[in-house]
Design an enzyme around this catalytic site. Structure first.
Site, PDB file in Angstrom:
ATOM      1  N   ARG A  41       0.815  -1.215   0.000  1.00  0.00           N
ATOM      2  CA  ARG A  41       0.000   0.000   0.000  1.00  0.00           C
ATOM      3  C   ARG A  41       0.851   1.268   0.000  1.00  0.00           C
ATOM      4  NH1 ARG A  41      -4.991  -1.836   3.973  1.00  0.00           N
ATOM      5  NH2 ARG A  41      -6.307  -2.588   2.279  1.00  0.00           N
ATOM      6  N   LYS A 200     -15.276 -16.181   6.054  1.00  0.00           N
ATOM      7  CA  LYS A 200     -16.708 -16.109   6.331  1.00  0.00           C
ATOM      8  C   LYS A 200     -17.535 -15.966   5.076  1.00  0.00           C
ATOM      9  CE  LYS A 200     -17.269 -14.064  10.868  1.00  0.00           C
ATOM     10  NZ  LYS A 200     -17.544 -12.776  11.504  1.00  0.00           N
ATOM     11  N   GLY A 378     -12.222  -4.727   1.818  1.00  0.00           N
ATOM     12  CA  GLY A 378     -13.645  -4.402   1.885  1.00  0.00           C
ATOM     13  C   GLY A 378     -14.093  -3.493   0.752  1.00  0.00           C
TER      14      GLY A 378
HETATM   15  P1  ADP Z   1      -9.408 -11.856   2.440  1.00  0.00           P
HETATM   16  O1  ADP Z   1      -8.767 -10.944   3.457  1.00  0.00           O
HETATM   17  O2  ADP Z   1      -8.458 -12.223   1.345  1.00  0.00           O
HETATM   18  O3  ADP Z   1     -10.718 -11.344   1.961  1.00  0.00           O
HETATM   19  P2  ADP Z   1     -10.626 -13.439   4.525  1.00  0.00           P
HETATM   20  O4  ADP Z   1     -10.313 -12.376   5.516  1.00  0.00           O
HETATM   21  O5  ADP Z   1     -12.029 -13.674   4.164  1.00  0.00           O
HETATM   22  O6  ADP Z   1      -9.733 -13.233   3.198  1.00  0.00           O
HETATM   23  O7  ADP Z   1     -10.101 -14.833   5.068  1.00  0.00           O
HETATM   24  C1  ADP Z   1      -8.755 -15.073   5.359  1.00  0.00           C
HETATM   25  C2  ADP Z   1      -8.624 -16.008   6.519  1.00  0.00           C
HETATM   26  O8  ADP Z   1      -9.359 -17.208   6.294  1.00  0.00           O
HETATM   27  C3  ADP Z   1      -7.191 -16.457   6.726  1.00  0.00           C
HETATM   28  O9  ADP Z   1      -6.747 -15.966   7.977  1.00  0.00           O
HETATM   29  C4  ADP Z   1      -7.257 -17.970   6.707  1.00  0.00           C
HETATM   30  O10 ADP Z   1      -6.452 -18.576   7.693  1.00  0.00           O
HETATM   31  C5  ADP Z   1      -8.710 -18.250   6.971  1.00  0.00           C
HETATM   32  N1  ADP Z   1      -9.134 -19.545   6.457  1.00  0.00           N
HETATM   33  C6  ADP Z   1      -9.116 -19.968   5.179  1.00  0.00           C
HETATM   34  N2  ADP Z   1      -9.541 -21.241   5.089  1.00  0.00           N
HETATM   35  C7  ADP Z   1      -9.857 -21.638   6.331  1.00  0.00           C
HETATM   36  C8  ADP Z   1     -10.356 -22.848   6.891  1.00  0.00           C
HETATM   37  N3  ADP Z   1     -10.605 -23.911   6.129  1.00  0.00           N
HETATM   38  N4  ADP Z   1     -10.568 -22.897   8.220  1.00  0.00           N
HETATM   39  C9  ADP Z   1     -10.303 -21.818   9.001  1.00  0.00           C
HETATM   40  N5  ADP Z   1      -9.831 -20.639   8.532  1.00  0.00           N
HETATM   41  C10 ADP Z   1      -9.602 -20.554   7.215  1.00  0.00           C
END
Ligand code: ADP
Ligand code: MG
Length: 403
Positions: A41, A200, A378
């Site tokens: 960034r 999520k 976001g």
């Molecule tokens: P982004 O920031 O790229 O949008 P998110 O914040 O939605 O992604 O999700 C990232 C997190 O999801 C990571 O910290 C990762 O460890 C977690 N994660 C991914 N797959 C799993 C899983 N199967 N079980 C638990 N946590 C998970």
């Protein structure tokens, strides 16, 4: 100079020579023990700052960092960010100890070329969009540029109140993000595949809903996939599931089917006793997950997802395929990143967005592997949901007023 997207007022149209220009950047970088772990960034903020300096402007750069919630948090001072920014700009900069107030005003009135104001979110008025705070911030400069794409979905003072108070323009980074991301909503080359993962499903249901209108296929991994699998009647052991979203997901799956959007879900997983590093784990087909937790997609799923990606002309990736922070569970994420890199080389338009997806690419040394790596988590999702971001709306409204 090309006009800004959505007819936003451009830097070229802004009178900056000899002026103090307040530049809202998104310098909200990940920190570990006070050290910057990814400076994407900060690097992305440089072109706009350089261009303004070249045109004879003096700058008051401002940003938030972390979540200090309206008070001073020593660990969240912008000091280390300032050091990196000065290196990248090749200029000294003057950092203020406060966001606004006497010291900040004196620094901004002086002829020092670059002032870095302290963490905006030390002031409660920033997130509250308090008019008195906005007035004080605006009084530090003669003009305003918003280049903080990653914060433009927030109706905060430095984002929405300043364009009402000062002559303003859109920065290069923000303009580029909007242009690139909007390419994913209109006139896409097909097949268009969305690769979604992360923690999520509730964070991403809205964007999934909007994407169903435009994509040909989705590959879903990460924890998010388990709620989809439950909605399809599968057993997922102790994997993370959002029970209160299962009904919404069922509806979404029906819509996908009615629109002929193929949804690819994991068929095998890395099943672990616990999500901790070093926990016992093995790769199993989904039907054999028992009471374990799915922490990554398995190799069969990675292969299937990679084939779908290889056939795509447009790819959006948001969210890691597993707990990539733990090396043993990073294989699925790595496989998907590699497939996207290959698709990019073969001529596909590829975009990665999301803080953790960007961090995963950075860790893999693959930030150049996509056509566009978005600095906004976001903000990029909200844009892809088809929403008008408050920061962009504020610039557009200001542009109209000036016409
Ligand atoms: P982004 O920031 O790229 O949008 P998110 O914040 O939605 O992604 O999700 C990232 C997190 O999801 C990571 O910290 C990762 O460890 C977690 N994660 C991914 N797959 C799993 C899983 N199967 N079980 C638990 N946590 C998970
Ligand atoms: Mg995240």
């Amino acid at each position: 100079m090309t006009p800004g997207p959505n007819s936003l007022p451009t830097i070229a149209e802004l009178d900056v020579e000899g002026k103090r220009v307040i530049v809202r950047c998104d310098l909200n970088v990940p920190l570990a023990d006070g050290a910057i772990t990814d400076d994407l960034r900060i690097r992305a903020a440089v072109p706009t700052l350089r261009a303004l300096l070249d045109r004879g402007a003096r700058l008051a750069v401002c940003s938030h960092l972390g979540r200090p919630k309206g008070k001073v948090v020593e660990e969240l001072r912008l000091a280390s960010v300032g050091v990196r920014l000065a290196e990248l700009l090749g200029r000294d900069l003057t950092e203020t100890r406060d966001v606004v107030g006497e010291e900040a005003a004196m620094a901004c009135e002086s002829d020092v070329p670059v002032v870095l104001l302290e963490n905006l979110r030390f002031e409660p008025g920033e997130e509250a969009n308090d008019p008195a705070f906005a007035d004080e911030l605006a009084s530090l400069g003669d003009a305003y540029v918003n280049d903080a794409f990653g914060a433009s979905h927030r109706a905060h003072a430095s984002i929405v109140a300043l364009p009402r108070r000062l002559p303003c323009a859109v920065g290069y980074l923000l303009a580029d993000e909007v242009t690139q991301l909007e390419r994913l909503l209109h006139d896409v080359e097909r097949p268009y595949v969305a690769v979604l993962g992360g923690i999520k499903v509730s964070d991403k249901l809205d964007v999934v809903g909007n994407l169903l209108e435009v994509v040909d296929a989705m590959c879903v991994g990460g924890a998010m996939a388990f709620t989809l699998l439950v909605a399809k009647g599968q057993k997922v052991g102790r994997s993370l599931v959002e029970d209160d979203r299962v009904e919404d997901v069922k509806e979404m799956l029906q819509r996908a089917a009615s629109k002929n959007v193929a949804i690819h879900l994991p068929v095998d997983v890395v099943a672990a006793e616990s999500p901790e590093p070093g926990a016992a784990h093995k790769t199993v087909s989904l039907s054999r997950i028992r009471d374990r937790m799915g922490v990554d997609i398995g190799p069969k799923s990675a292969k299937r997802f990679s084939e779908v990606i290889a056939a795509a002309k447009t790819v959006l990736w948001n969210g890691p395929m597993g707990i990539f922070e733990i090396e043993e569970y990073a294989h699925g994420t790595k496989a998907v990143a590699t497939a996207i890199a290959e698709a990019t080389r073969a001529g596909a338009f590829t975009v990665a967005g999301g803080g953790d997806s960007a961090a995963a690419l950075n860790e893999l040394g693959m930030t150049d592997a996509v056509s566009h790596l978005s600095t906004g988590g976001g903000a990029s999702l909200e844009l892809l949901e088809g929403r008008d971001l408050p920061g962009i709306r504020a610039l557009r409204d200001a542009g109209r007023r000036n016409q």
